[in-house]
Write a protein that holds these residues in place. Sequence first.
Motif, PDB file in Angstrom:
ATOM      1  N   ALA A   1       1.067  -5.763  -8.337  1.00 18.61           N
ATOM      2  CA  ALA A   1       1.407  -4.776  -7.225  1.00 18.61           C
ATOM      3  C   ALA A   1       0.616  -5.225  -6.018  1.00 18.61           C
ATOM      4  O   ALA A   1       1.010  -4.715  -4.963  1.00 18.61           O
ATOM      5  N   LEU A   2      -0.378  -5.876  -6.275  1.00 20.53           N
ATOM      6  CA  LEU A   2      -1.082  -6.318  -4.988  1.00 20.53           C
ATOM      7  C   LEU A   2      -0.654  -7.614  -4.308  1.00 20.53           C
ATOM      8  O   LEU A   2      -1.337  -7.882  -3.408  1.00 20.53           O
ATOM      9  N   ASP A   3       0.243  -8.085  -5.037  1.00 21.16           N
ATOM     10  CA  ASP A   3       0.624  -9.560  -4.407  1.00 21.16           C
ATOM     11  C   ASP A   3       1.014  -9.474  -2.866  1.00 21.16           C
ATOM     12  O   ASP A   3       0.651 -10.247  -2.073  1.00 21.16           O
ATOM     13  N   PRO A   4       1.615  -8.435  -2.476  1.00 22.09           N
ATOM     14  CA  PRO A   4       1.979  -8.177  -0.909  1.00 22.09           C
ATOM     15  C   PRO A   4       0.761  -8.143  -0.232  1.00 22.09           C
ATOM     16  O   PRO A   4       0.882  -8.423   0.999  1.00 22.09           O
ATOM     17  N   LEU A   5      -0.426  -7.932  -0.669  1.00 17.90           N
ATOM     18  CA  LEU A   5      -1.504  -7.707   0.248  1.00 17.90           C
ATOM     19  C   LEU A   5      -2.232  -8.895   0.272  1.00 17.90           C
ATOM     20  O   LEU A   5      -3.588  -9.085   0.700  1.00 17.90           O
ATOM     21  N   ALA A   6      -1.987 -10.209  -0.449  1.00 14.03           N
ATOM     22  CA  ALA A   6      -2.452 -11.372  -0.847  1.00 14.03           C
ATOM     23  C   ALA A   6      -2.751 -11.909   0.592  1.00 14.03           C
ATOM     24  O   ALA A   6      -2.104 -11.805   1.621  1.00 14.03           O
ATOM     25  N   PRO A   7      -3.578 -12.887   0.748  1.00 13.38           N
ATOM     26  CA  PRO A   7      -3.845 -13.635   2.065  1.00 13.38           C
ATOM     27  C   PRO A   7      -2.403 -14.229   2.541  1.00 13.38           C
ATOM     28  O   PRO A   7      -2.635 -14.443   3.768  1.00 13.38           O
ATOM     29  N   THR A   8      -1.667 -14.570   1.639  1.00 12.75           N
ATOM     30  CA  THR A   8      -0.379 -15.362   2.114  1.00 12.75           C
ATOM     31  C   THR A   8       0.433 -14.455   2.871  1.00 12.75           C
ATOM     32  O   THR A   8       1.718 -14.715   3.638  1.00 12.75           O
ATOM     33  N   ALA A   9       0.388 -12.966   2.645  1.00 17.49           N
ATOM     34  CA  ALA A   9       1.193 -12.016   3.019  1.00 17.49           C
ATOM     35  C   ALA A   9       0.546 -11.599   4.553  1.00 17.49           C
ATOM     36  O   ALA A   9      -0.325 -10.946   4.582  1.00 17.49           O
ATOM     37  N   ILE A  10       0.907 -12.452   5.463  1.00 21.95           N
ATOM     38  CA  ILE A  10       0.117 -12.501   6.803  1.00 21.95           C
ATOM     39  C   ILE A  10       0.356 -10.800   7.579  1.00 21.95           C
ATOM     40  O   ILE A  10      -0.670 -10.311   8.076  1.00 21.95           O
TER      41      ILE A  10
ATOM     42  N   MET B   1       1.035  -8.011   6.150  1.00 21.63           N
ATOM     43  CA  MET B   1       0.563  -6.702   5.736  1.00 21.63           C
ATOM     44  C   MET B   1      -0.664  -6.323   6.084  1.00 21.63           C
ATOM     45  O   MET B   1      -1.739  -7.211   5.847  1.00 21.63           O
ATOM     46  N   ARG B   2      -0.975  -5.136   6.319  1.00 27.72           N
ATOM     47  CA  ARG B   2      -2.167  -4.456   6.721  1.00 27.72           C
ATOM     48  C   ARG B   2      -2.484  -3.137   5.739  1.00 27.72           C
ATOM     49  O   ARG B   2      -1.777  -2.680   5.315  1.00 27.72           O
ATOM     50  N   ALA B   3      -3.795  -3.010   5.481  1.00 24.52           N
ATOM     51  CA  ALA B   3      -4.094  -1.744   4.693  1.00 24.52           C
ATOM     52  C   ALA B   3      -5.075  -1.033   5.661  1.00 24.52           C
ATOM     53  O   ALA B   3      -6.178  -1.435   6.004  1.00 24.52           O
ATOM     54  N   TRP B   4      -4.774   0.193   5.907  1.00 24.90           N
ATOM     55  CA  TRP B   4      -5.485   1.230   6.898  1.00 24.90           C
ATOM     56  C   TRP B   4      -6.275   2.022   6.201  1.00 24.90           C
ATOM     57  O   TRP B   4      -5.862   2.747   5.285  1.00 24.90           O
ATOM     58  N   ALA B   5      -7.626   2.050   6.560  1.00 24.68           N
ATOM     59  CA  ALA B   5      -8.499   3.238   5.777  1.00 24.68           C
ATOM     60  C   ALA B   5      -9.252   4.064   7.063  1.00 24.68           C
ATOM     61  O   ALA B   5      -9.484   3.488   7.887  1.00 24.68           O
ATOM     62  N   PRO B   6      -9.067   5.461   6.804  1.00 21.39           N
ATOM     63  CA  PRO B   6      -9.539   5.947   7.961  1.00 21.39           C
ATOM     64  C   PRO B   6     -11.307   6.280   7.888  1.00 21.39           C
ATOM     65  O   PRO B   6     -11.831   6.798   8.828  1.00 21.39           O
ATOM     66  N   GLY B   7     -11.870   5.576   6.976  1.00 22.17           N
ATOM     67  CA  GLY B   7     -13.180   5.773   6.684  1.00 22.17           C
ATOM     68  C   GLY B   7     -13.835   4.540   5.960  1.00 22.17           C
ATOM     69  O   GLY B   7     -12.930   3.979   4.896  1.00 22.17           O
TER      70      GLY B   7
ATOM     71  N   ARG C   1     -13.852   0.730   0.934  1.00 23.82           N
ATOM     72  CA  ARG C   1     -14.446  -0.034  -0.360  1.00 23.82           C
ATOM     73  C   ARG C   1     -13.718   0.209  -1.137  1.00 23.82           C
ATOM     74  O   ARG C   1     -13.555  -0.548  -2.122  1.00 23.82           O
ATOM     75  N   ALA C   2     -12.789   1.305  -1.543  1.00 27.66           N
ATOM     76  CA  ALA C   2     -11.879   1.421  -2.639  1.00 27.66           C
ATOM     77  C   ALA C   2     -11.004   0.502  -2.682  1.00 27.66           C
ATOM     78  O   ALA C   2     -10.688   0.134  -3.616  1.00 27.66           O
TER      79      ALA C   2
ATOM     80  N   ALA D   1     -10.147  -2.443  -5.153  1.00 22.89           N
ATOM     81  CA  ALA D   1      -8.794  -2.424  -5.822  1.00 22.89           C
ATOM     82  C   ALA D   1      -7.996  -4.221  -5.729  1.00 22.89           C
ATOM     83  O   ALA D   1      -7.234  -4.370  -6.255  1.00 22.89           O
ATOM     84  N   GLY D   2      -8.885  -4.894  -4.886  1.00 15.37           N
ATOM     85  CA  GLY D   2      -8.471  -6.219  -4.924  1.00 15.37           C
ATOM     86  C   GLY D   2      -7.806  -6.580  -3.327  1.00 15.37           C
ATOM     87  O   GLY D   2      -7.260  -7.856  -3.383  1.00 15.37           O
ATOM     88  N   VAL D   3      -7.842  -5.893  -2.742  1.00 17.99           N
ATOM     89  CA  VAL D   3      -7.328  -5.989  -1.237  1.00 17.99           C
ATOM     90  C   VAL D   3      -8.386  -7.044  -0.508  1.00 17.99           C
ATOM     91  O   VAL D   3      -9.374  -6.431  -0.281  1.00 17.99           O
ATOM     92  N   PRO D   4      -8.030  -7.815   0.166  1.00 16.45           N
ATOM     93  CA  PRO D   4      -8.856  -8.937   0.791  1.00 16.45           C
ATOM     94  C   PRO D   4      -9.543  -8.365   2.141  1.00 16.45           C
ATOM     95  O   PRO D   4      -8.797  -7.374   2.762  1.00 16.45           O
ATOM     96  N   LEU D   5     -10.715  -8.244   2.349  1.00 21.38           N
ATOM     97  CA  LEU D   5     -11.451  -7.837   3.089  1.00 21.38           C
ATOM     98  C   LEU D   5     -10.696  -7.774   4.586  1.00 21.38           C
ATOM     99  O   LEU D   5     -10.658  -7.017   5.607  1.00 21.38           O
ATOM    100  N   GLY D   6     -10.360  -9.191   4.637  1.00 19.27           N
ATOM    101  CA  GLY D   6      -9.712  -9.472   6.173  1.00 19.27           C
ATOM    102  C   GLY D   6      -8.332  -8.714   6.442  1.00 19.27           C
ATOM    103  O   GLY D   6      -7.737  -8.857   7.600  1.00 19.27           O
ATOM    104  N   HIS D   7      -7.711  -7.890   5.376  1.00 17.05           N
ATOM    105  CA  HIS D   7      -6.691  -7.260   5.711  1.00 17.05           C
ATOM    106  C   HIS D   7      -6.878  -5.600   5.777  1.00 17.05           C
ATOM    107  O   HIS D   7      -5.910  -5.104   5.574  1.00 17.05           O
ATOM    108  N   ILE D   8      -8.191  -5.364   5.719  1.00 14.46           N
ATOM    109  CA  ILE D   8      -8.477  -3.817   5.965  1.00 14.46           C
ATOM    110  C   ILE D   8      -8.743  -3.516   7.296  1.00 14.46           C
ATOM    111  O   ILE D   8      -9.719  -4.229   7.930  1.00 14.46           O
ATOM    112  N   ASP D   9      -8.083  -2.753   7.786  1.00 15.81           N
ATOM    113  CA  ASP D   9      -8.128  -2.124   9.088  1.00 15.81           C
ATOM    114  C   ASP D   9      -8.996  -0.693   9.170  1.00 15.81           C
ATOM    115  O   ASP D   9      -8.424   0.358   8.178  1.00 15.81           O
TER     116      ASP D   9
END
Length: 268
Positions: A79-88, A90-96, A101-102, A106-114
């Motif tokens: 389920a996390l594959d679309p968030l893998a480094p090869t999926a340029i 896709m971004r994951a947005w966090a309000p805080g 951290r969650a 969950a396995g989302v690469p740090l470089g894909h979290i905003d």
Amino acid sequence: MPRVIVTRPAREAAHWVGLLAARGIPAVALPLIDIGPCTDTAAQQALAQAHARLAQYRALMFVSGNAVVHFFEQKPASALDPLAPTAIKMRAWAPGPATARALEQAGVPLGHIDGPAPDAPQFDSEALWQQVAGQIRPGDRVLIVRGRSGGVHDTAQGSGRDWLARQIEAAGGLVDFVVAYQRGAPRLAPAEVALAQQAAQDGSVWLLSSSEAVAHLSEALPGQHWGAARALATHPRIAEAARAAGFGTVGECRPALEDVVASIESAA
């Protein structure tokens, strides 16, 4: 040093009690929001459909750490594959920071979290949008992963995510919502009611991080007088709710640990 009453949901409350104890601040958990999975068929089907369409989205926005946990809870690692480094894209947005951290856990690469800048005045949808507005192009689709309240106290969190949806749409983007978890009022045990009654008048500091939690507290102790109680709210909207509930002293600070600790120490 005053005792701190941590009112976050159980998982986060235990984490914060540990953080505060490590800084020499006595703290006790009194969760005022229950968190659980959505059990109705329609919500489960919508969540499954969202997982199946992940590749369509420019970004996934999670309103909280609980949204992250329950969104990925019962899915295989794929389920996390679309968030893998090869999926340029896709971004994951966090309000805080807690949501970020969650996502990491969950396995989302740090470089894909905003998320908001570390020195942002607040950690909320407004601060998040300042960081991610430039990502949205006309036609981009964003999925907002949220919780659902079992009662009527959904306005504060709802106003933030609805505001964000309007900004995305104004930039030409498209917004979908999916419910990943259920929020509700806790059933306080007699010992918890006694704790709350004592903390309303003994100089304890109530650490409030949700307007919904304030409402649940008022409902659980309908006859309680809060004029002698002290609160520390982590957002102006929460501070307004605490004052409306009758808290005699209400301070405000950012939800970052350093700010909370500094505010508590200054109140000692």
